[in-house]
Design an enzyme around this catalytic site. Structure first.
Site, PDB file in Angstrom:
ATOM      1  N   SER A 178     -26.627 -12.631  11.656  1.00 18.89           N
ATOM      2  CA  SER A 178     -27.018 -11.534  12.552  1.00 18.89           C
ATOM      3  C   SER A 178     -28.048 -10.619  11.903  1.00 18.89           C
ATOM      4  CB  SER A 178     -25.790 -10.705  12.929  1.00 18.89           C
ATOM      5  OG  SER A 178     -24.889 -11.454  13.696  1.00 18.89           O
TER       6      SER A 178
ATOM      7  N   HIS B 138     -19.653 -18.807  16.497  1.00 23.67           N
ATOM      8  CA  HIS B 138     -18.441 -18.146  16.016  1.00 23.67           C
ATOM      9  C   HIS B 138     -17.250 -18.571  16.865  1.00 23.67           C
ATOM     10  CE1 HIS B 138     -21.965 -15.541  15.393  1.00 23.67           C
ATOM     11  NE2 HIS B 138     -21.391 -15.113  14.295  1.00 23.67           N
TER      12      HIS B 138
ATOM     13  N   MET C  95     -17.356 -12.079  10.298  1.00 23.27           N
ATOM     14  CA  MET C  95     -16.724 -12.906  11.332  1.00 23.27           C
ATOM     15  C   MET C  95     -17.259 -14.329  11.355  1.00 23.27           C
ATOM     16  SD  MET C  95     -16.982 -10.028  14.347  1.00 23.27           S
ATOM     17  CE  MET C  95     -16.567  -8.311  14.004  1.00 23.27           C
ATOM     18  N   SER C  96     -17.800 -14.794  10.234  1.00 27.45           N
ATOM     19  CA  SER C  96     -18.419 -16.125  10.212  1.00 27.45           C
ATOM     20  C   SER C  96     -18.315 -16.724   8.816  1.00 27.45           C
ATOM     21  CB  SER C  96     -19.896 -16.021  10.620  1.00 27.45           C
ATOM     22  OG  SER C  96     -20.633 -15.321   9.623  1.00 27.45           O
TER      23      SER C  96
ATOM     24  N   HIS D 201     -29.179 -13.754  17.529  1.00 26.08           N
ATOM     25  CA  HIS D 201     -29.131 -15.169  17.166  1.00 26.08           C
ATOM     26  C   HIS D 201     -30.035 -15.925  18.137  1.00 26.08           C
ATOM     27  CE1 HIS D 201     -25.582 -15.051  14.370  1.00 26.08           C
ATOM     28  NE2 HIS D 201     -25.499 -13.866  14.946  1.00 26.08           N
TER      29      HIS D 201
ATOM     30  N   HIS E  25     -22.542  -3.083  16.852  1.00 31.84           N
ATOM     31  CA  HIS E  25     -23.405  -4.216  16.536  1.00 31.84           C
ATOM     32  C   HIS E  25     -24.857  -3.758  16.395  1.00 31.84           C
ATOM     33  CE1 HIS E  25     -24.456  -8.412  16.186  1.00 31.84           C
ATOM     34  NE2 HIS E  25     -25.316  -8.329  17.181  1.00 31.84           N
TER      35      HIS E  25
ATOM     36  N   ASN F 165     -23.170  -2.342   7.149  1.00 39.37           N
ATOM     37  CA  ASN F 165     -22.417  -1.137   7.509  1.00 39.37           C
ATOM     38  C   ASN F 165     -21.241  -0.979   6.552  1.00 39.37           C
ATOM     39  OD1 ASN F 165     -21.551  -3.562   9.422  1.00 39.37           O
ATOM     40  ND2 ASN F 165     -19.724  -2.308   9.056  1.00 39.37           N
TER      41      ASN F 165
ATOM     42  N   TYR G  24     -15.064 -16.580  17.942  1.00 39.53           N
ATOM     43  CA  TYR G  24     -14.833 -15.555  18.969  1.00 39.53           C
ATOM     44  C   TYR G  24     -15.676 -15.769  20.223  1.00 39.53           C
ATOM     45  CZ  TYR G  24     -19.022 -13.013  17.283  1.00 39.53           C
ATOM     46  OH  TYR G  24     -20.300 -12.652  16.920  1.00 39.53           O
ATOM     47  N   GLU G  25     -16.691 -16.627  20.136  1.00 46.00           N
ATOM     48  CA  GLU G  25     -17.481 -16.945  21.329  1.00 46.00           C
ATOM     49  C   GLU G  25     -16.750 -17.919  22.248  1.00 46.00           C
ATOM     50  OE1 GLU G  25     -21.938 -17.402  20.506  1.00 46.00           O
ATOM     51  OE2 GLU G  25     -21.056 -17.595  18.501  1.00 46.00           O
TER      52      GLU G  25
ATOM     53  N   ALA H  86     -24.286 -11.135   8.123  1.00 50.04           N
ATOM     54  CA  ALA H  86     -24.178  -9.684   8.100  1.00 50.04           C
ATOM     55  C   ALA H  86     -22.715  -9.345   7.852  1.00 50.04           C
ATOM     56  CB  ALA H  86     -24.633  -9.095   9.430  1.00 50.04           C
TER      57      ALA H  86
END
Length: 272
Positions: free
Chosen positions: A30, A83, A211-212, A61, A247, A235, A85-86, A113
């Site tokens: 990201s 991911h 998350m990846s 992406h 995001h 962050n 979560y997608e 990220a």
């Protein structure tokens, strides 16, 4: 269709588009997709045009597979990833890794990220991943093992190649870029973690969270590839600062480190 057959069909499709075997695969996370502009492009293919390939749905992406060269080294780059979560399953998330494995790719450089769990980090830092934590999500190797990909019980004691880590630190020193070295923790998302979860992860030894990455790394190690991981700290994780996480902040920080990240990645590709 089983994963091996899916991956092999895509491999054959891609080999019709190119006339070389990439030495290195690079995954751009990201906010880091601008690095794709550094590639001398031989072929660029939208994910949606590859039958059986997943499609990126997350902002930042681009969803393109790029074959070309950097500093004279033949590479393939994923400008965007997938991911869990997608709504994808682990076979979808790791499918590109399996395709690269069947193509003969030797090196796998994965970027992401990440939020800083280590309070000494700050947004804009780059972190070389030395190890990871992944207690909380399904394994990329769940289900019947296909020996054509790798052994049933692969070792993860050196998931991130020590020689690559040393070369990445060497590259940073040469470019006078300060980098962190730390432990990445994989959480399932898409929600950001709670302050209590971040405190727990810090106790466990995590330096950054995202998350990846881990499913792909597990598949790459299973397939015999040498792995290097780079996190862009975009962050501070939940509870460290008195502000909500977004995001948009991730994307803005990615933009901020664009020049530094590109120089670092080019040097790494050149020396590995």
């Amino acid at each position: 269709m089983k994963l091996y057959e899916r991956a092999n069909k895509i491999k054959e499709f891609l080999e019709e588009k190119i006339d070389f075997i990439p030495e290195t695969a690079i995954v751009l996370g990201s906010g880091l997709g601008e690095f794709a502009k550094e590639i001398k492009v031989d072929a660029e293919i939208d994910y949606k045009d590859i039958e059986g390939f997943p499609v990126s749905t997350v902002k930042g992406h681009a969803g393109k597979l790029i074959f070309g060269s950097i500093c004279g080294k033949k590479i393939v780059a994923m400008n965007g990833r997938f991911h869990l979560y997608e709504g994808y399953v682990t076979d979808d998330v790791t499918l590109p890794v399996r395709v690269f494995q069947l193509m003969g790719v030797q090196n796998y450089i994965v970027t992401n990220a990440a939020g800083a769990v280590n309070t000494s980090y700050k947004p804009g830092d780059l972190m070389i991943i030395n190890d990871h934590i992944s207690f909380f999500c399904p394994s990329a190797l769940t289900g019947e093992n296909d020996e054509r990909f790798g052994t049933r019980f692969p070792s993860m004691s050196e998931a991130y190649d020590k020689a690559f880590i040393a070369k990445a630190n060497e590259a940073a020193e040469k470019l006078n870029i300060k980098v962190q070295n730390g432990v990445y923790c994989y959480c399932k998302g898409p929600m950001f973690e709670t302050p209590a979860e971040i405190r727990a992860l810090r106790t466990l030894g995590a330096d950054a969270v995202g998350m990846s990455t881990v499913p792909e790394v597990v598949a790459a190690v299973h397939g015999g590839m040498r792995v290097l991981g780079i996190s862009c700290i975009t962050n501070m994780a939940a509870g460290i600062l008195d502000q909500p996480l977004t995001h948009q902040e991730v994307m803005e920080t990615g933009k901020m480190v664009e020049e530094k990240f590109s120089a670092f990645m080019k040097e790494i590709v050149f020396i590995i």
